[in-house]
Scaffold this motif. Structure first.
Motif, short mmCIF file in Angstrom:
data_model
loop_
_atom_site.label_atom_id
_atom_site.label_comp_id
_atom_site.label_asym_id
_atom_site.label_seq_id
_atom_site.Cartn_x
_atom_site.Cartn_y
_atom_site.Cartn_z
N ARG A 139 16.01 -7.21 -5.08
CA ARG A 139 15.24 -5.97 -5.03
C ARG A 139 13.78 -6.22 -4.69
O ARG A 139 13.21 -5.58 -3.80
N ASP A 140 13.16 -7.19 -5.40
CA ASP A 140 11.74 -7.45 -5.21
C ASP A 140 11.43 -7.98 -3.82
O ASP A 140 10.37 -7.69 -3.25
N ARG A 141 12.34 -8.75 -3.26
CA ARG A 141 12.13 -9.28 -1.92
C ARG A 141 11.89 -8.15 -0.91
O ARG A 141 10.95 -8.20 -0.11
N ASN A 143 11.22 -4.85 -1.70
CA ASN A 143 10.13 -3.95 -2.10
C ASN A 143 8.77 -4.48 -1.69
O ASN A 143 7.92 -3.73 -1.20
N TRP A 144 8.54 -5.77 -1.88
CA TRP A 144 7.25 -6.36 -1.52
C TRP A 144 7.09 -6.45 -0.01
O TRP A 144 6.02 -6.17 0.53
N ARG A 145 8.15 -6.83 0.68
CA ARG A 145 8.06 -6.99 2.13
C ARG A 145 7.90 -5.67 2.86
O ARG A 145 7.10 -5.56 3.79
N GLU A 146 8.66 -4.66 2.42
CA GLU A 146 8.64 -3.36 3.10
C GLU A 146 7.59 -2.41 2.54
O GLU A 146 7.34 -1.35 3.12
N GLY A 147 6.99 -2.77 1.41
CA GLY A 147 6.01 -1.89 0.80
C GLY A 147 6.63 -0.69 0.13
O GLY A 147 5.99 0.36 -0.03
N TRP A 148 7.89 -0.83 -0.30
CA TRP A 148 8.58 0.27 -0.97
C TRP A 148 8.11 0.39 -2.42
O TRP A 148 7.64 -0.58 -3.02
N ARG A 150 7.94 0.26 -6.22
CA ARG A 150 8.56 -0.69 -7.13
C ARG A 150 8.72 -0.07 -8.52
O ARG A 150 7.76 0.44 -9.08
N ASP A 152 8.90 -1.62 -11.22
CA ASP A 152 8.15 -2.42 -12.19
C ASP A 152 6.65 -2.39 -11.91
O ASP A 152 5.90 -3.18 -12.50
N ASP A 153 6.19 -1.50 -11.05
CA ASP A 153 4.76 -1.39 -10.74
C ASP A 153 4.05 -0.69 -11.89
O ASP A 153 4.34 0.48 -12.16
#
Length: 284
Positions: A139-141, A143-148, A150, A152-153
């Motif tokens: 999931r995090d891979r 979210n961080w790459r695409e700027g989706w 999160r 957990d933000d």
């Protein structure tokens, strides 16, 4: 992107597979579900062939309403998910059904997996207890790459989460049905409103304060979890669970989070040698 695994997994395959593809569900007349991978009939038959109690694993990948997900992104996400879920298995050893939903106003990819390793017939759970450890990385891979968005933000954390009863009522409203309110629901509302008032007055500023406030009201703490607090009413034995928001470990009020954020900005600017950092005014 948020990943959720549903607690269901017993019973015949018709119910979970039919829910995913049925066109008569409220809202689906203008946004019908679309099968992206797999065959609903095959997945249903495989689930029904299992004689064990637990027969399937189901869940969803869900995006923020403002995020637009392309077909290419869908393919990459599904590929990566399957690499984690079916690590070590060949394509002919497993089965999965992927269905896109958009009727709720945001992009969702639902998955349904028979708990079956096809070559041996043995039990296979793609998302066993503790599944978050591996799938959070997946999931995090993205979210961080695409700027989706999160889940957990900290900046997106809410002081409170929608109550399960409210979500259930909303679902019933889609079908023009009504449900009553139980004593437990009414008690939970009273307690929650009391705590919200304590937070707004600055009397409750962390989870320990929440626990103390509950105890001061004569409630016993039955259980504490990472994201919930369970209480018991000594006189009646009634148990109530409060989840998310200011019931979670590590919670602090939004005002404190903002203050800490401002301090970090100033400290970063100081280390970079700027004695008067430019501060973007906050709109309240």
């Amino acid at each position: 992107m948020l990943m959720k695994v549903f607690p269901h997994g017993t019973g015949e395959g018709d119910k979970p597979s039919r829910y995913l593809v049925r066109p008569d569900y409220p809202g689906r007349d203008t946004a019908p579900p679309q099968v992206l991978r797999g065959d609903p009939a095959m997945t249903r038959a495989l689930i029904d062939s299992i004689e064990r109690r637990w027969k399937f694993t189901s869940g969803v990948l869900s995006w923020h309403p403002e995020e637009k997900i392309s077909e290419a992104q869908e393919e990459e996400v599904m590929d990566a998910f399957e690499q984690v879920a079916f690590a070590g298995l060949e394509a002919d050893q497993r089965n999965i059904l992927w269905v896109r939903h958009t009727h709720a106003g945001h992009h969702e990819l639902h998955f349904l997996i028979p708990r079956l390793e096809l070559s041996s017939g043995k039990d296979f759970n793609a998302c066993p207890p503790g599944w978050q450890k591996d799938f959070d990385v997946f999931r995090d891979r993205f979210n961080w790459r695409e700027g989706w968005a999160r889940p957990d933000d900290p900046a997106r954390a809410r002081e409170e989460l929608p109550k399960k009863a409210d979500l259930f009522k909303a679902r019933m409203a889609r079908w023009d049905k009504e449900i009553g309110e139980s004593d437990r629901d009414r008690a939970k509302v009273v307690i929650h409103v009391f705590l919200k008032e304590q937070v707004s007055q600055g009397l409750v500023r962390n989870r320990e304060d929440v626990l103390n406030a509950l105890k001061e009201q004569g409630l016993g703490i039955n259980r504490e979890g990472r994201d919930y607090i369970s209480v018991i009413v000594p006189e009646s034995g009634m148990k109530m669970r409060f989840r998310g928001g200011f019931y979670a470990k590590g919670w602090t009020p939004k005002v404190i989070q903002d203050e800490e954020s401002e301090k970090k900005k100033k400290e970063t600017a100081r280390r970079m040698g700027d004695p008067t950092p430019f501060m973007i005014p906050r709109i309240s």
